[in-house]
Design an enzyme around this catalytic site. Structure first.
Site, PDB file in Angstrom:
ATOM      1  N   HIS A  92      -9.125  -0.900 -36.076  1.00  0.00           N
ATOM      2  CA  HIS A  92      -7.828  -1.366 -36.600  1.00  0.00           C
ATOM      3  C   HIS A  92      -7.959  -1.940 -38.011  1.00  0.00           C
ATOM      4  O   HIS A  92      -7.222  -2.844 -38.397  1.00  0.00           O
ATOM      5  CB  HIS A  92      -7.198  -2.413 -35.669  1.00  0.00           C
ATOM      6  CG  HIS A  92      -6.870  -1.882 -34.313  1.00  0.00           C
ATOM      7  ND1 HIS A  92      -5.709  -1.212 -34.026  1.00  0.00           N
ATOM      8  CD2 HIS A  92      -7.579  -1.908 -33.154  1.00  0.00           C
ATOM      9  CE1 HIS A  92      -5.700  -0.854 -32.754  1.00  0.00           C
ATOM     10  NE2 HIS A  92      -6.822  -1.253 -32.205  1.00  0.00           N
TER      11      HIS A  92
ATOM     12  N   ASN B 105      -0.866  -1.220 -28.327  1.00  0.00           N
ATOM     13  CA  ASN B 105      -0.928   0.038 -29.065  1.00  0.00           C
ATOM     14  C   ASN B 105       0.382   0.795 -28.918  1.00  0.00           C
ATOM     15  O   ASN B 105       1.260   0.399 -28.148  1.00  0.00           O
ATOM     16  CB  ASN B 105      -2.078   0.910 -28.541  1.00  0.00           C
ATOM     17  CG  ASN B 105      -3.448   0.343 -28.856  1.00  0.00           C
ATOM     18  OD1 ASN B 105      -3.654  -0.281 -29.891  1.00  0.00           O
ATOM     19  ND2 ASN B 105      -4.400   0.552 -27.958  1.00  0.00           N
TER      20      ASN B 105
ATOM     21  N   HIS C  43      -5.444 -12.227 -30.535  1.00  0.00           N
ATOM     22  CA  HIS C  43      -6.328 -12.386 -29.382  1.00  0.00           C
ATOM     23  C   HIS C  43      -5.478 -12.336 -28.113  1.00  0.00           C
ATOM     24  O   HIS C  43      -4.538 -13.139 -27.966  1.00  0.00           O
ATOM     25  CB  HIS C  43      -7.052 -13.734 -29.485  1.00  0.00           C
ATOM     26  CG  HIS C  43      -8.026 -14.013 -28.375  1.00  0.00           C
ATOM     27  ND1 HIS C  43      -8.465 -13.052 -27.495  1.00  0.00           N
ATOM     28  CD2 HIS C  43      -8.651 -15.163 -28.012  1.00  0.00           C
ATOM     29  CE1 HIS C  43      -9.318 -13.599 -26.645  1.00  0.00           C
ATOM     30  NE2 HIS C  43      -9.440 -14.872 -26.939  1.00  0.00           N
TER      31      HIS C  43
END
Length: 685
Positions: free
Chosen positions: A78, A152, A343
């Site tokens: 990413h 995603n 996170h």
């Protein structure tokens, strides 16, 4: 950026917090980082005009040292990303029955968000439109702390257990002996990994589909991927999957188009996001949830904790609960986009975890990677990462510490500070882990319920339309055609015979390897929701290339352009040279591009006007431009002299080509064609 959007109430708190860190250097005197005004920034301090530089020159050393350290390690995956600010708001209070999370309960609260979109495989300098998974990570700055929904644009993943993640990434990254290819899965090591790790089958079907080459970040759905828990005020748990749904629908490029855009404009997706926000075309996404009662955990023909599986919407409907709007671009790409730290372990009361083994590994990995990327344990103090609510604990010191803690106590329990900061009870808003009963032997194994790798891959194939199946087949042929090892090619063909025998045979025939003699699947189920032909369709924000030269019909063209703009289209004029182009009635229009500065692949549709004064070169360039749009199945409209050009080239009666004589009828039909996006049943010439 448009000033029409104004934040109010709680939604403004993150913006106010960031304001203290914004610095506008315009009109200011140059200083060192310590605030000392600098009298010279052209020459280093020397012993004589031709002598050596003197170590005493603290300004030179500070400037050079900072420059030497301007780059931080890019993300392993990413790395190529772009982001924007916005806000999220639920539609009603219906989620109270499922979760304690306040930002999901109160429809009057606008929660600030920061969303980062990304590609997975390529480096920071790679192109936007490569075939790849796209990251869709959202940071909610809630009053109870930051919540990160790190997902995603594809609802599943390659692997089931996080211990396989380094292997998967090593396989898909450029091969280590020559660092080739960049930002591509079309090479031996990746497909060797696929063939020897067959849990990847379902994800590969998605990766070979049009979902892997989205039209824009704005026309892309997002998914939380994992199964999470929602826990309500009474401690009752439900399983949940999160979905982001673009209000413009999920739309894609065609493969030839994606490859050419990579050369014409490697920043195509980030430019699209930036420019549309600046214009006030704010991207919108609705948040949906799929919810399963805890007692129904085992009633499906798949394991709901398996990250390589979807919950078919026909079995578990998606409930739309709120909307996110992105309305402000970043002030500084590095400070915000590069330094933002997501996170999945950043949760708030009412959202909890499950035993998904891929999720469990991510809960460790993300903190670990931020430590190396951002230089230590204080990355939460970087402005873009700071929560909007205060934070108090006994953590101290470390690299880049910003907080100046006062007092002598930095431990728990204590008497010198009245045993503060003190833990908060659940009633006071404290987080409490869901008390799931867990028992079993210590074992390195995987549940048998995770062993079915092909049924949902077949479900996906069954759900595709004819053109989508053709695109998947061609994607396999392209990717495996780049593989040098015939053994790997054969292994992949044999593997995907378990998904669909005809698909595997078509791939084998193209590659020249042995076609499988047996295989196939007994799965006949399909999920219409998986096909992008069943997404939302809108003409809004679609870019239209308007091709014209001098002596065009001014009133007619102005009418069409105004109607386009009223319906949300974005027309841009292409002519022989920059400057102004003149109509037959004296109308003057500004030229945005020439054929030298733009290409057909950068537009969603073409409106061919031309004019009575055109050069041979213009006609040749226009012919190439429109032919390419035609072969990419895009809408094409023509009026006046433009219609004659289409007739000469024999495409005037093709699907998606609009040439109505009446201006009003033409505009309605053309805008409707743009809404349709592509015309897959068009016979190419």
């Amino acid at each position: 950026m448009s000033d029409e959007r104004k934040l109010n109430g709680k939604s403004n708190s993150k913006d106010e917090q960031l304001e203290q860190f914004r610095v506008d250097d315009r009109g200011k005197k140059l200083t060192t980082n310590q605030g000392l005004k600098v009298s010279n920034d052209e020459f280093s301090l020397k012993a004589g005009v031709r002598g050596p530089t003197i170590m005493e020159d603290f300004h030179f050393r500070e400037k050079m040292t900072h420059f030497d350290h301007e780059r931080i390690p890019e993300r392993v995956v990413h790395a190529r990303g772009f982001a924007a600010h916005g806000e999220f708001q639920v539609y009603d209070d219906s989620m109270k029955q499922y979760t304690r999370a306040k930002f999901l309960q109160d429809p009057t609260v606008k929660t600030p968000v920061f969303v980062r979109f990304s590609t997975v495989v390529g480096s920071r300098g790679s192109a936007d439109t490569v075939r790849d998974v796209r990251g869709f990570a959202t940071k909610f700055y809630t009053d109870e702390g930051n919540y990160d929904l790190v997902g995603n644009n594809i609802p599943i993943f390659f692997i089931q257990d996080a211990i396989k993640f380094p292997d998967m990434v090593h396989a898909i990254k450029p091969e280590p002996h020559n660092e080739i290819p960049q930002a591509s899965s079309a090479h031996d090591t990746f497909w060797d990994f696929v063939a020897n790790n067959q849990e990847t089958a379902h994800m590969i079907m998605w990766l070979m589909s049009d979902r892997a080459i989205p039209r824009s970040f704005r026309m892309m759905d997002g998914f939380g991927v994992h199964t999470f828990r929602l826990v309500n005020e009474n401690g009752k748990s439900h399983f949940v999957k999160f979905h982001w749904r673009s209000t413009l629908g999920a739309h894609s490029l065609v493969w030839d188009e994606a490859q050419k855009i990579s050369g014409e404009d490697p920043d195509f997706h980030r430019r699209d996001l930036w420019e549309n926000i600046e214009k006030g075309n704010f991207p919108e996404y609705e948040l949906g949830v799929q919810i399963i009662n805890e007692e129904d955990e085992f009633k499906f023909d798949f394991d709901i904790l398996d990250a390589t599986k979807i919950w078919p919407e026909e079995d578990v409907p998606v409930k739309i609960i709120g909307k996110m709007v992105l309305f402000r671009n970043v002030d500084n790409a590095f400070a915000e986009i590069e330094q933002v730290a997501f996170h999945p372990g950043h949760v708030v009361p009412g959202i909890d975890f499950t035993n998904d083994p891929l999720l469990q590994g991510r809960l460790f990995s993300y903190t670990d990677t931020q430590l190396i990327r951002l230089g230590g344990p204080n990355f939460h103090e970087i402005p873009i990462n700071r929560p909007v609510c205060p934070f108090h604990n006994n953590q101290r010191d470390g690299f880049h510490r910003q907080t100046i803690n006062v007092g002598k106590v930095s431990y728990h329990k204590n008497s010198l500070a009245g045993n503060t900061p003190a833990p908060a009870s659940v009633e006071e808003g404290g987080f409490a882990h869901y008390q799931e009963k867990v028992e079993g032997r210590k074992i390195q194994a995987r549940s048998d319920s995770f062993k079915d790798h092909f049924s949902q891959a077949t479900l996906f194939w069954n759900s595709m339309s004819k053109p989508e199946k053709e695109h998947i087949t061609h994607a396999f042929q392209f990717e495996l055609g780049k593989v040098e090892s015939q053994s790997v090619q054969q292994q992949v063909v044999d593997m995907f015979a378990n998904v669909n025998l005809e698909l595997a045979r078509e791939i084998a025939n193209y590659l020249g390897v042995n076609p499988p003699k047996s295989g196939g699947s007994n799965v006949t189920k399909s999920s219409p929701a998986l096909s992008q032909l069943n997404t939302k369709f809108s003409p809004k924000t679609r870019k239209v290339a308007v091709i014209l030269t001098d002596n065009f019909n001014g009133p007619n063209v102005n009418f069409v352009l105004e109607q386009m703009k009223e319906n949300g289209l974005q027309p841009e004029i292409i002519s022989e040279k920059l400057g102004m182009v003149r109509g037959s009635d004296g109308t003057m229009l500004k030229v945005n591009h020439t054929f030298l500065t733009t290409e057909s692949v950068l537009f969603d549709a073409v409106y061919m006007v031309r004019g009575s004064r055109t050069s041979k070169k213009f006609n040749k360039d226009a012919a190439h431009f429109i032919h390419e749009a035609f072969t990419h199945y895009k809408p094409i409209g023509a009026t006046g002299e433009g219609k004659k050009w289409l007739e000469v080239n024999g495409i005037e009666n093709a699907p998606g080509v609009v040439t109505a004589n009446d201006n009003g009828q033409f505009t309605r039909e053309f805008i409707n064609a743009v809404k349709g996006h592509r015309f897959w049943h068009r016979k190419l010439v």
